[in-house]
Design a protein around this motif. Structure first.
Motif, PDB file in Angstrom:
ATOM      1  N   MET A 195     -10.226  -4.379  -8.287  1.00 42.83           N
ATOM      2  CA  MET A 195      -9.751  -3.306  -9.148  1.00 42.83           C
ATOM      3  C   MET A 195      -8.416  -2.754  -8.671  1.00 42.83           C
ATOM      4  SD  MET A 195     -13.302  -1.270  -9.909  1.00 42.83           S
ATOM      5  CE  MET A 195     -12.492   0.081 -10.732  1.00 42.83           C
ATOM      6  N   ALA A 196      -7.540  -2.521  -9.617  1.00 45.95           N
ATOM      7  CA  ALA A 196      -6.252  -1.910  -9.325  1.00 45.95           C
ATOM      8  C   ALA A 196      -6.428  -0.416  -9.084  1.00 45.95           C
ATOM      9  CB  ALA A 196      -5.282  -2.151 -10.480  1.00 45.95           C
ATOM     10  N   PRO A 197      -5.488   0.218  -8.373  1.00 49.56           N
ATOM     11  CA  PRO A 197      -5.608   1.660  -8.112  1.00 49.56           C
ATOM     12  C   PRO A 197      -5.780   2.490  -9.377  1.00 49.56           C
ATOM     13  CG  PRO A 197      -3.917   0.720  -6.697  1.00 49.56           C
ATOM     14  CD  PRO A 197      -4.343  -0.367  -7.643  1.00 49.56           C
ATOM     15  N   GLU A 198      -5.083   2.123 -10.467  1.00 53.75           N
ATOM     16  CA  GLU A 198      -5.203   2.917 -11.691  1.00 53.75           C
ATOM     17  C   GLU A 198      -6.597   2.799 -12.305  1.00 53.75           C
ATOM     18  OE1 GLU A 198      -3.000  -0.944 -12.871  1.00 53.75           O
ATOM     19  OE2 GLU A 198      -3.061   0.475 -11.188  1.00 53.75           O
ATOM     20  N   GLN A 199      -7.272   1.660 -12.113  1.00 55.18           N
ATOM     21  CA  GLN A 199      -8.654   1.554 -12.573  1.00 55.18           C
ATOM     22  C   GLN A 199      -9.561   2.476 -11.769  1.00 55.18           C
ATOM     23  OE1 GLN A 199      -8.913  -2.899 -12.409  1.00 55.18           O
ATOM     24  NE2 GLN A 199     -10.250  -2.608 -14.168  1.00 55.18           N
TER      25      GLN A 199
ATOM     26  N   GLU B 159      -9.738 -15.076   2.574  1.00 53.95           N
ATOM     27  CA  GLU B 159     -10.403 -13.777   2.527  1.00 53.95           C
ATOM     28  C   GLU B 159      -9.584 -12.809   1.691  1.00 53.95           C
ATOM     29  OE1 GLU B 159     -10.651 -12.859   6.655  1.00 53.95           O
ATOM     30  OE2 GLU B 159      -8.620 -12.063   6.758  1.00 53.95           O
ATOM     31  N   ARG B 160     -10.235 -11.754   1.237  1.00 54.31           N
ATOM     32  CA  ARG B 160      -9.530 -10.759   0.433  1.00 54.31           C
ATOM     33  C   ARG B 160      -8.727  -9.824   1.338  1.00 54.31           C
ATOM     34  NH1 ARG B 160     -14.564 -11.178  -2.184  1.00 54.31           N
ATOM     35  NH2 ARG B 160     -15.369  -9.391  -1.007  1.00 54.31           N
ATOM     36  N   PRO B 161      -7.720  -9.146   0.786  1.00 52.19           N
ATOM     37  CA  PRO B 161      -6.877  -8.293   1.639  1.00 52.19           C
ATOM     38  C   PRO B 161      -7.612  -7.130   2.271  1.00 52.19           C
ATOM     39  CG  PRO B 161      -6.311  -8.030  -0.695  1.00 52.19           C
ATOM     40  CD  PRO B 161      -7.209  -9.199  -0.603  1.00 52.19           C
ATOM     41  N   PHE B 162      -8.626  -6.593   1.583  1.00 55.22           N
ATOM     42  CA  PHE B 162      -9.380  -5.465   2.118  1.00 55.22           C
ATOM     43  C   PHE B 162     -10.841  -5.852   2.239  1.00 55.22           C
ATOM     44  CE2 PHE B 162      -5.816  -3.526  -0.293  1.00 55.22           C
ATOM     45  CZ  PHE B 162      -5.147  -2.959   0.782  1.00 55.22           C
ATOM     46  N   GLN B 163     -11.434  -5.541   3.393  1.00 60.84           N
ATOM     47  CA  GLN B 163     -12.809  -5.916   3.678  1.00 60.84           C
ATOM     48  C   GLN B 163     -13.682  -4.672   3.762  1.00 60.84           C
ATOM     49  OE1 GLN B 163     -13.525  -9.285   3.955  1.00 60.84           O
ATOM     50  NE2 GLN B 163     -11.360  -9.509   3.399  1.00 60.84           N
ATOM     51  N   GLY B 164     -14.993  -4.861   3.599  1.00 62.41           N
ATOM     52  CA  GLY B 164     -15.945  -3.767   3.746  1.00 62.41           C
ATOM     53  C   GLY B 164     -16.837  -3.627   2.536  1.00 62.41           C
ATOM     54  N   LYS B 165     -17.590  -2.534   2.517  1.00 63.27           N
ATOM     55  CA  LYS B 165     -18.452  -2.219   1.388  1.00 63.27           C
ATOM     56  C   LYS B 165     -17.593  -1.863   0.175  1.00 63.27           C
ATOM     57  CE  LYS B 165     -22.615  -2.282   3.404  1.00 63.27           C
ATOM     58  NZ  LYS B 165     -23.780  -3.035   2.885  1.00 63.27           N
TER      59      LYS B 165
ATOM     60  N   ALA C 259      -9.555   1.736   0.034  1.00 63.17           N
ATOM     61  CA  ALA C 259      -8.462   1.007   0.680  1.00 63.17           C
ATOM     62  C   ALA C 259      -7.459   0.510  -0.357  1.00 63.17           C
ATOM     63  CB  ALA C 259      -9.025  -0.160   1.488  1.00 63.17           C
ATOM     64  N   GLN C 260      -7.952  -0.002  -1.467  1.00 66.66           N
ATOM     65  CA  GLN C 260      -7.035  -0.523  -2.483  1.00 66.66           C
ATOM     66  C   GLN C 260      -6.221   0.602  -3.116  1.00 66.66           C
ATOM     67  OE1 GLN C 260      -8.292  -4.703  -3.735  1.00 66.66           O
ATOM     68  NE2 GLN C 260      -9.477  -3.324  -5.019  1.00 66.66           N
ATOM     69  N   ARG C 261      -6.770   1.781  -3.127  1.00 70.97           N
ATOM     70  CA  ARG C 261      -6.033   2.905  -3.691  1.00 70.97           C
ATOM     71  C   ARG C 261      -5.038   3.503  -2.690  1.00 70.97           C
ATOM     72  NH1 ARG C 261      -9.078   8.406  -4.933  1.00 70.97           N
ATOM     73  NH2 ARG C 261      -8.724   8.538  -2.688  1.00 70.97           N
TER      74      ARG C 261
ATOM     75  N   HIS D 261       4.263  -7.851  -3.985  1.00 68.38           N
ATOM     76  CA  HIS D 261       4.765  -7.353  -5.261  1.00 68.38           C
ATOM     77  C   HIS D 261       3.601  -7.151  -6.237  1.00 68.38           C
ATOM     78  CE1 HIS D 261       8.171  -7.753  -8.501  1.00 68.38           C
ATOM     79  NE2 HIS D 261       7.650  -6.540  -8.442  1.00 68.38           N
ATOM     80  N   LEU D 262       2.685  -8.091  -6.281  1.00 70.63           N
ATOM     81  CA  LEU D 262       1.528  -7.988  -7.176  1.00 70.63           C
ATOM     82  C   LEU D 262       0.585  -6.858  -6.764  1.00 70.63           C
ATOM     83  CD1 LEU D 262       0.768 -11.802  -7.518  1.00 70.63           C
ATOM     84  CD2 LEU D 262       1.375 -10.288  -9.421  1.00 70.63           C
ATOM     85  N   LEU D 263       0.503  -6.581  -5.463  1.00 65.03           N
ATOM     86  CA  LEU D 263      -0.422  -5.573  -4.956  1.00 65.03           C
ATOM     87  C   LEU D 263       0.222  -4.197  -4.800  1.00 65.03           C
ATOM     88  CD1 LEU D 263      -2.409  -7.614  -2.256  1.00 65.03           C
ATOM     89  CD2 LEU D 263      -3.049  -7.106  -4.622  1.00 65.03           C
ATOM     90  N   ALA D 264       1.336  -3.982  -5.445  1.00 68.21           N
ATOM     91  CA  ALA D 264       1.956  -2.661  -5.417  1.00 68.21           C
ATOM     92  C   ALA D 264       1.004  -1.619  -5.994  1.00 68.21           C
ATOM     93  CB  ALA D 264       3.266  -2.679  -6.197  1.00 68.21           C
ATOM     94  N   LYS D 265       0.980  -0.432  -5.405  1.00 71.49           N
ATOM     95  CA  LYS D 265       0.055   0.608  -5.856  1.00 71.49           C
ATOM     96  C   LYS D 265       0.397   1.108  -7.257  1.00 71.49           C
ATOM     97  CE  LYS D 265      -2.055   0.497  -1.889  1.00 71.49           C
ATOM     98  NZ  LYS D 265      -3.313  -0.266  -1.772  1.00 71.49           N
TER      99      LYS D 265
END
Length: 447
Positions: free
Chosen positions: A205-209, A235-241, A248-250, A274-278
C-alpha cells in the motif's frame, strides 16, 4: 433431470473425498457447465467450466455464502466493468456476471494456464535481472492501459500478476483481480465501502492509501516499486507485521536495493527510490515513463520470462482461478479484500500508548513503592518476581489483539468498535489492575 442450484443449506459442502459432492459441479452458470473445483480462498471458490457446444474453457469465481451481500456483488460487477473498460491483452478477460439463487455473485472469465508471480518470489531468492525487466515491462504495459482507461488497480501484488505458461503460445503477463479497482472518472458516486475505509494489501500500500487520501495511478506505481524491489533483492523493502509495515511505508525512507544486494545497477536503485517516493506527485509521471527507463538498463542478454524449474515449483496448468491462483496459493483467491479502516490503526496506536503507560506505572511502582508491606514469616523460599514484559513481547501481544480486531471490524460502528476493543484488551490481559483498565477505557471512550 437437471439438479437444482444450491441454496443456503448447502453452505460448506466441498468436493474432497469423504464429504458431500459440491452441488455446483455439473450445473450451468450462464452458458458454461461447471466441470471441477480448482481453487478456493477466504473470499470465494473457483471452478473450471466449459461451454457445452463449442468447448470453450472458462474459470468461474463464486463468492462465499457468508460474504455475499449487495456491496460485495457490486465489487464483482465493478471488476467486470473495469476489465472491459481496459481491453488490453495483458488484462484478464471477464465475459460473464450473475448471481445464484442464494444471492452469491459470480463472474465468468478466461481460464489461465501458468502461475502467479508469487510462485517466483516465494523462495526469497532474487530473480534474474533479465527476467525482472521482462516481467516489469509487460506488467507496466497492461497497467498503463488500465490507467489510460481511467482504472486504478489499488491492489497490485505478486499474487495479482499472472505469468501465462502455455506450450501453444509465447509466455506473457496478465494482470488479474480488479475487484477493488477504482474507476477514476465514474459518474456513479455510490461508495463501495464505508466512508474512510482503506482497501489494499498492507505490504504493497502507498502512503496515501494508508492515510485514506485520494488515490491515483501513482498509487499503483508505488506498488510497482515494492514489487521491483522484491524481485531484485528477494525481499520487500519493509519487514514486519502488517501494522509495522504500514507505518514504515508511510513514515520511513525506503532502503536502496543495492544495500541488500550489492551489484544492482545504479539506474535501478534510482528508479526504485523514485517509485517509492512518499508523495504521489514525486513518483514517475506514468507507467510508460517507467517502461522507458527500464529499457535503458544495461543487460547481459535479451529480457526473457522467468523460470521456476530450479526451485521445483509444480506446473499450475488447470489449477488456477480467474484471478491467477493455483491450488497452493490460497491468497490469490482473496480478490476482494475486506476493507481496513484507518480508525483501527489509530486504535492500535492507542493500545500501544496505553500499554506503554501501564508498563511504565508498573515499573515505577516496583522501583518506588509508597508503603511496602511488612514481610510475613514463611517456611517457604520467596518466589522470584516475574520480569516485566519486554518491548518485543508487548508488540507481539498487541499485534495479536489487532489481528483479532481486524477480523471483527467489517461493517462495525464506532461504538461497537470501542466495545470490541475493550473486550479484547480484557481477554489479552493488557491491563493489570482495575484502575489501569478504567484509565484505558476512558482513553478509548474519549477517542
Amino acid at each position: 433431470m437437471k439438479k437444482p442450484l444450491p441454496t443456503r443449506s448447502d453452505k460448506g459442502q466441498a468436493s474432497r473425498p469423504g464429504t458431500v459432492v459440491d452441488p455446483l459441479l455439473g450445473q450451468r452458470l450462464g452458458d458454461f457447465a461447471i466441470q471441477e473445483r480448482i481453487g478456493e480462498g477466504g473470499m470465494g471458490v473457483v471452478y473450471r467450466a466449459e461451454h457445452p457446444l463449442i468447448g470453450k474453457q472458462a474459470a468461474i469465481k463464486v463468492m462465499r455464502l457468508e460474504l455475499a451481500s449487495p456491496q460485495q456483488a457490486r465489487r464483482l460487477l465493478v471488476e467486470a466493468r473495469a476489465v472491459n473498460a481496459i481491453r488490453h491483452p495483458g488484462i484478464i478477460d471477464i465475459f460473464g456476471f450473475g448471481s445464484l439463487p442464494d444471492e452469491r455473485p459470480y463472474i465468468i472469465m478466461e481460464l489461465l494456464q501458468g502461475r502467479t508471480l508469487s510462485d517466483f518470489v516465494r523462495s526469497k531468492e532474487r530473480m534474474e535481472l533479465e527476467s525482472v525487466v521482462w516481467v516489469m515491462d509487460q506488467m507496466l504495459a497492461a497497467l498503463g492501459a488500465a490507467h489510460d482507461a481511467g482504472v486504478v488497480h489499488r491492489d497490485l501484488k505478486p499474487e495479482n500478476v499472472f505469468v501465462v505458461e502455455d506450450a501453444k503460445i509465447p509466455p506473457s503477463i496478465k494482470l488479474v483481480d480488479f475487484g477493488i479497482a477504482k474507476l477514476m472518472e465514474s459518474r456513479d458516486t455510490t461508495p463501495l465501502t464505508s466512508e474512510g475505509f482503506v482497501i489494499g494489501t498492507p505490504e504493497f500500500m502507498a502512503p496515501e492509501q494508508i492515510n485514506g487520501d485520494p488515490i491515483s495511478p501513482a498509487t499503483d506505481l508505488y506498488a510497482v516499486g515494492v514489487m521491483l524491489f522484491q524481485l531484485l533483492t528477494g525481499e520487500r523493502p519493509f519487514q514486519g507485521k502488517p501494522l509495522q509495515v504500514m507505518f514504515a511505508q508511510r513514515d520511513q525512507p525506503p532502503p536502496v536495493p543495492s544495500s541488500r544486494v550489492p551489484g544492482i545497477p545504479r539506474e535501478l536503485d534510482a528508479l526504485v527510490l523514485h517509485l517509492l517516493a512518499k508523495e504521489p506527485a514525486a513518483r514517475p509521471a506514468s507507467a510508460e515513463k517507467v517502461r522507458a527507463r527500464l529499457k535503458r538498463i544495461p543487460l547481459r542478454s535479451a529480457p526473457h520470462a522467468p523460470s521456476t524449474a530450479k526451485r521445483g515449483a509444480p506446473p499450475a496448468a488447470s489449477r488456477k482461478d480467474a484471478g491467477g491462483s493455483t491450488a497452493e496459493i490460497r491468497e490469490a483467491l482473496k480478490a476482494l479484500r475486506r476493507p481496513l479502516s484507518p480508525g483501527w490503526w489509530l486504535v492500535g496506536a492507542l493500545v500501544v500508548l496505553c500499554v506503554s503507560a501501564t508498563v511504565s506505572r508498573l515499573r515505577q511502582a516496583e522501583q518506588h513503592p509508597s508503603t511496602p508491606p511488612a514481610p510475613r514469616p514463611t517456611n517457604h523460599p520467596p518466589q522470584p518476581t516475574p520480569a516485566p514484559p519486554t518491548k518485543e513481547q508487548q508488540v507481539q501481544r498487541i499485534q495479536e489483539v489487532l489481528d483479532q480486531i481486524d477480523r471483527r471490524s467489517q461493517g462495525t460502528t464506532p461504538a461497537k468498535m470501542k466495545r470490541e476493543l475493550l473486550d479484547l484488551i480484557d481477554t489479552a490481559a493488557l491491563t493489570k489492575t482495575q484502575e489501569e483498565r478504567e484509565i484505558i477505557e476512558k482513553e478509548i471512550q474519549d477517542w
